[in-house]
Scaffold this motif. Structure first.
Motif, PDB file in Angstrom:
ATOM      1  N   LEU A 438       0.838  -1.202   0.000  1.00 18.71           N
ATOM      2  CA  LEU A 438       0.000   0.000   0.000  1.00 18.71           C
ATOM      3  C   LEU A 438       0.868   1.246   0.000  1.00 18.71           C
ATOM      4  N   PHE A 439       1.908   1.195   0.827  1.00 17.10           N
ATOM      5  CA  PHE A 439       2.806   2.348   0.916  1.00 17.10           C
ATOM      6  C   PHE A 439       3.435   2.621  -0.450  1.00 17.10           C
ATOM      7  N   ALA A 440       3.947   1.563  -1.090  1.00 21.70           N
ATOM      8  CA  ALA A 440       4.603   1.738  -2.384  1.00 21.70           C
ATOM      9  C   ALA A 440       3.629   2.315  -3.402  1.00 21.70           C
ATOM     10  N   LEU A 441       2.390   1.816  -3.361  1.00 24.27           N
ATOM     11  CA  LEU A 441       1.378   2.295  -4.310  1.00 24.27           C
ATOM     12  C   LEU A 441       1.062   3.770  -4.037  1.00 24.27           C
ATOM     13  N   ALA A 442       0.871   4.089  -2.749  1.00 19.28           N
ATOM     14  CA  ALA A 442       0.525   5.466  -2.389  1.00 19.28           C
ATOM     15  C   ALA A 442       1.654   6.412  -2.778  1.00 19.28           C
ATOM     16  N   VAL A 443       2.887   5.998  -2.523  1.00 24.39           N
ATOM     17  CA  VAL A 443       4.016   6.876  -2.851  1.00 24.39           C
ATOM     18  C   VAL A 443       4.119   7.045  -4.366  1.00 24.39           C
ATOM     19  N   ALA A 444       3.908   5.945  -5.104  1.00 19.44           N
ATOM     20  CA  ALA A 444       3.968   6.040  -6.562  1.00 19.44           C
ATOM     21  C   ALA A 444       2.907   7.008  -7.065  1.00 19.44           C
ATOM     22  N   ALA A 445       1.692   6.905  -6.507  1.00 20.62           N
ATOM     23  CA  ALA A 445       0.618   7.803  -6.934  1.00 20.62           C
ATOM     24  C   ALA A 445       0.952   9.246  -6.576  1.00 20.62           C
ATOM     25  N   ALA A 446       1.501   9.428  -5.374  1.00 25.64           N
ATOM     26  CA  ALA A 446       1.852  10.788  -4.943  1.00 25.64           C
ATOM     27  C   ALA A 446       2.943  11.362  -5.843  1.00 25.64           C
ATOM     28  N   THR A 447       3.930  10.536  -6.196  1.00 25.15           N
ATOM     29  CA  THR A 447       5.003  11.048  -7.044  1.00 25.15           C
ATOM     30  C   THR A 447       4.455  11.427  -8.416  1.00 25.15           C
ATOM     31  N   THR A 448       3.436  10.672  -8.883  1.00 31.04           N
ATOM     32  CA  THR A 448       2.846  11.024 -10.167  1.00 31.04           C
ATOM     33  C   THR A 448       2.367  12.463 -10.138  1.00 31.04           C
ATOM     34  N   LEU A 449       1.650  12.789  -9.066  1.00 30.22           N
ATOM     35  CA  LEU A 449       1.141  14.153  -8.942  1.00 30.22           C
ATOM     36  C   LEU A 449       2.310  15.128  -8.965  1.00 30.22           C
ATOM     37  N   VAL A 450       3.395  14.747  -8.274  1.00 34.34           N
ATOM     38  CA  VAL A 450       4.520  15.673  -8.163  1.00 34.34           C
ATOM     39  C   VAL A 450       5.221  15.851  -9.514  1.00 34.34           C
TER      40      VAL A 450
END
Lengths: 884, 118
Positions: A438-450
């Motif tokens: 979940l963490f990896a997915l959330a971070v990947a999604a957050a980085t997309t936004l960034v």
């Protein structure tokens, strides 16, 4: 995309057809000819295609349809540019894997609940007294809680953990109460847990790791025997890998507590040691404070007994995970996480940069989409979907990297730790669970936004008329943004490189620091489990061995951190030398906190601590534990400045000013007989002790708890020689913990060393990323300015002038980044050094700053070299022709 | 087709179609064309139902859960999709009717009595 619960478009069309048929029927009934009726019905209905379209758009799954379309389109576009895809995915994957590794470790030690039944209701009993505390009790205390507190606790578990030798190796063995397995119900791979029927039986349960190591994961291990300190135990169960015990130190073998009586090395008749940990399961609906309240009489009963502090109280500590999440913990860890997140941010900046450049290349495509009627939101969504695709791919690759990094990290940890400590360390399984995913997915999604949002917004903001004419408007903003990203990257890498170099500098400084004594060739021996009465027994055995040249007994070896401070006051009864200048006559001089150590006379010679004045302890003084002291030089200077310390008296008090110390009866007035040189006996980072007093002790004294030995030659104690000597005490050799002092020293600076390495790794990655970012920006501007450079050269610009054109841009970006980075680092380290006051650690040092600046600026110059050379190769004739 | 020309009829105001559909379905299941015809008939041919707009409206009501649909056979033996009002649909109808009545009453009060025709 079709979903089973969704109405199909064909169904809608069929309904429309049915409508027209009904309407036609009606019109025929009204008297029209069939052909006219059909035409009229069609006309009355209006545009069938439009109705279908409206049906489609009314569908609530439209976004999903579009998302799938975007995904398909994105995958196709990315697939056409494998180089772009590989660069961005790998860049992000490296950074994501680092963050995932950090999180996995945090998860394993802090977040992941123990793999037992209802871990949330587990608490550990601890005791607190004004100046001490602990979590160990006697077996008798455990039985007391178990038998009397069933109202608040549904289970009370007792456990004693110790290292036990098994065929020359040491195993961490849990001696557990008979309700341990029934109450916790950890998952077993095979066999059964221990229970009441195993009392007095030699039965053992193995951890998954121990089973894999000792039996190569052979299922037939069940029923076979293992050896623990010469006794044979039958394996009755094998645990699943998730459960390794109720704290962060994994157990390898579980045996009934009754087996402890056989292995326990305590001399008969002596007070049983406090070495049992108690874990309780709180009954539903009982608040923690109430449970603590019911333990009060129990704590008071314990305090009545010997060796327990008077004002002792019991507390309950949450025991659902190895470490509870607390603000303090997060505060300590946040700089570490910050460093990892900074690397991730640098990677995002890089990908963002590449995407900005690519958006320029896709200018036309986006313009066409916009002019065909796509809304800006729709275009941004499409570009974000592409970003998400990259991020999710990167996340998956990152997880694989992370798994590899964790394995490599554990191997690196064990190969770099001093060997005697590596043998003691056990690491909990660092496995991925749903939290990590979940963490990896959330971070990947957050980085997309960034990394993808800004380029997408940038790309979709264009004037259609210009765009379709092939003019690139609005790229000026993008260029500025890209420069800003490079500046940020340079700043971040500078922060990390300075930090890493500062750590490395402190590490080498501490490694070379003069401690005031010689560690080489000296071994420290501690008795595990506070059974200090065994010191005498071991001393006799060691003294009888010809390989041991020197033996000293102590109340605590140097560099082994123990809490042992007292307040010391210069005696006021011996004339004016005891009174400090300026203080009032007749008033007692102020008490000064000081470290104290009980030592046998050989202590000073074994460690080669020079005697400055007076004499050392005599063996008579040691035997009688006489009230005499050797003080450190600093103490002598502080108490009797310029005067002679020898012959003076000092009074030892508790730090809070009460007379005498409970553990030090009879040391109210101590005569100073000698002055020894200053040493750094605690944490090396604290430097030499500000005050230190030594008191005489002999091996059978209750204060004697550890030994120092020096063999005749270092080679004499190689291999298992020391273990073999320990065995001669008739006890399990794992009762004693032998560590060369040299290794203890390495251990103390190991965290710094590891931090320097990790910081260096992070800094290096950030540096590489920012250099490639800079390189990208320079190459891009160069490609934009080829024409300009060509004209300049045609007008007579020299090679030097062209090179300086490119270099100027590079220097501007790198220089600005360096200024920002240095400022941030300086401020952060300044703040940190105001929090962390360690004598031998300096956080603000010019050398790391200078070295980092040279490194980062040199690297950026290197990044500019290739674009600059390319600029000089611009052919003026070619560009001028293209111009015409 | 009926004798009146489409141009004379009132074009439905935004949001009125939903409540009319619900009202029509109170009398029992009906298919789309039947609903359109029923609305026209009960309004004495005053209201014109745009057949193209009817089906998206039905779809919307179905998604909201106010009506449910099932394929069946119509009186003249053709396949048709029959709509039935649900419990939630009835509640919605009660709410909406009340609103419309209040709106109409208020409108009439403001507009006043019909002027004398000279």
């Amino acid at each position: 995309m079709r979903l089973p619960w969704r109405r199909r478009e064909s169904d809608f069309s069929a309904e429309v057809d049915a409508h027209i048929a009904h309407e036609t029927d009606r019109l025929i009934a009204d008297g029209m000819t069939p052909a006219d009726a059909h035409a009229a019905a069609r006309k009355a209905f209006g545009n069938v295609a439009a109705a279908n379209e409206r049906f489609y758009e009314a569908n609530r799954w439209l976004w999903l349809d579009q998302f799938v379309g975007d995904l398909r389109y994105g995958a196709r576009t990315l697939g056409q540019r494998p180089a772009f895809l590989a660069t961005t995915v790998l860049t992000l994957a490296v950074a994501l894997s680092l963050v995932t590794v950090a999180f996995t470790i945090f998860n394993a030690y802090v977040l992941r609940p123990f793999a037992v039944q209802d871990p949330g209701s587990l608490y550990r009993i601890g005791w607190r007294a004004p100046d001490s505390g602990g979590q160990e009790f006697r077996w008798r205390d455990f039985e007391d809680v178990r038998d009397q507190q069933s109202g608040v606790f549904s289970a009370v578990i007792g456990e004693h953990m110790r290292l036990v030798s098994s065929g020359g190796q040491s195993l961490s063995v849990a001696f557990v109460s008979d309700n341990y397995f029934p109450a916790l119900a950890p998952r077993l791979l095979a066999g059964r847990g221990l229970g009441p029927m195993d009392a007095n039986a030699r039965a053992a349960v193995l951890s998954h790791q121990a089973w894999s190591r000792m039996f190569a994961a052979d299922p037939s291990a069940l029923g076979r025997e293992i050896e623990l300190d010469g006794r044979r135990f039958t394996v009755v169960g094998i645990l699943a890998p998730q459960f390794t015990g109720l704290d962060e130190y994994p157990r390898e073998v579980w045996v009934p507590y009754s087996a402890y009586a056989e292995i326990r090395p305590t001399a008969a008749g002596s007070e049983p040691p406090r070495d049992v940990e108690i874990v309780v399961r709180l009954r539903d609906g009982i608040p923690q404070p109430r449970a603590e309240g019911t333990l009060r009489p129990w704590a008071a009963r314990m305090a009545d007994l010997t060796k327990a502090p008077a004002d002792l109280r019991a507390i309950l500590l949450p025991n659902a995970t190895a470490n509870a999440v607390s603000m303090e913990l997060l505060a300590v860890l946040s700089p570490v996480f910050a460093a990892f997140v900074l690397v991730l941010a640098t990677a995002c900046a890089n990908v963002s940069n590449v995407m900005l450049a690519r958006a320029v290349a896709r200018h036309r495509e986006i313009a066409v989409r916009l002019s065909l009627g796509a809304t800006r939101a729709r275009v941004v969504r499409q570009l974000l979907t592409e970003g998400l695709l990259i991020a999710v791919l990167a996340g998956a690759v990152g997880l694989a990297f992370a798994a590899w990094l964790l394995r490599a990290g554990v191997v690196a940890l064990f190969s770099t730790l001093p060997p005697s400590l590596a043998a003691l360390i056990r690491v909990v399984p660092l496995s991925f669970d749903y939290r990590v995913f979940l963490f990896a997915l959330a971070v990947a999604a957050a980085t997309t936004l960034v990394f993808a949002l800004v380029p997408a917004l940038q790309a979709s903001r264009q004037r259609l008329t210009d765009a379709l004419h092939g003019q690139r408007s609005g790229t000026r903003g993008a260029a500025r943004l890209r420069s800003a990203l490079v500046v940020a990257q340079v700043a971040v890498s500078l922060v990390l490189v300075v930090t890493a170099l500062t750590l490395a500098r402190n590490f080498t400084w501490l490694g070379a620091l003069d401690l005031g004594y010689q560690t080489a060739g000296v071994h420290s021996i501690n008795v595990r489990g506070e059974q200090t009465e065994l010191v005498g027994r071991l001393t006799d055995v060691l003294a009888a061995d010809s390989r041991i040249a020197e033996i000293a007994v102590t109340g605590g070896n140097p560099m082994f951190i123990r809490r042992r401070n007292v307040a010391v006051r210069a005696g006021s009864d011996r004339g004016q030398t005891g009174v400090k200048p300026g203080s009032n006559q007749g008033q007692a001089p102020p008490a000064v906190p000081a470290r104290y150590t009980f030592v046998s006379p050989a202590y000073f010679s074994i460690l080669r601590i020079p005697l400055i004045d007076g004499r050392l302890f005599t063996s008579d003084e040691a035997r009688s534990a006489a009230p005499v002291a050797v003080v450190s030089e600093a103490t002598a200077r502080a108490f009797w400045p310029g005067g002679n310390a020898v012959g003076q008296t000092i009074a030892i008090e508790r730090p809070d000013g009460r007379q005498q110390v409970d553990e030090l009866p009879g040391y109210g007035d101590v005569t100073v007989v000698g002055v020894a040189a200053d040493v750094a006996s605690g944490f090396i980072v604290d430097g030499k002790d500000p005050n230190h007093i030594y008191l005489p002790v002999h091996a059978r004294h209750p204060q004697a708890s550890a030994l120092l030995i020096r063999p005749r030659a270092a080679s004499e104690l190689r291999g298992g020689a020391l273990q073999e000597i320990f065995r001669r005490t008739g006890l399990d050799p794992e009762t004693f913990e032998a560590v060369p002092l040299d290794e203890m020293r390495q251990t103390q600076v190991y965290p710094l060393r590891a931090a320097a390495w990790i910081g260096g790794l992070l800094g290096a990655i950030a540096l590489v990323l920012s250099i490639s970012g800079l390189y990208g920006v320079l190459s891009y501007t160069l490609s934009q300015r080829t024409r300009e450079i060509g004209i300049r050269m045609a007008l007579g610009a020299t090679t030097g002038a062209v090179v300086s054109l490119v270099m100027r841009q590079s220097v501007r970006l790198a220089g600005f980044g360096a200024v920002v980075g240095v400022t941030i680092t300086f401020a952060a380290l300044k703040f940190l050094s105001s929090l962390v006051r360690l004598k031998e650690v300096s956080l603000l040092n010019v050398a790391p700053f200078a070295a980092a600046l040279v490194l980062v600026l040199g690297a950026t110059a290197l990044a500019a070299f290739h674009p600059a050379r390319r600029a000089t190769r611009v052919d003026p004739a070619e560009t001028l022709r293209a111009e015409a | 087709m009926s004798t009146r020309d489409n141009r004379d009829r009132l074009v439905l105001m935004q949001g009125t179609l939903d409540v009319l559909i619900l009202r029509t379905l109170i009398f029992g299941p009906q298919h789309g064309q039947g609903i359109a015809r029923a609305i026209q008939q009960t309004s004495d041919d005053e209201l014109l139902v745009d057949h193209g707009a009817l089906y998206p409206a039905l779809q919307r009501l179905e998604v909201q859960g106010w009506i449910s649909a099932k394929w069946g056979t119509s009186a003249n033996n053709r396949k048709a999709r029959f709509y039935t009002v649900t419990k939630a649909g009835r509640a919605q109808l009660a709410k909406q009717s009340n609103r419309w009545r209040r709106l109409v009453a208020a409108m009439s009060r403001v507009l006043g009595p019909e002027p004398e025709q000279g």
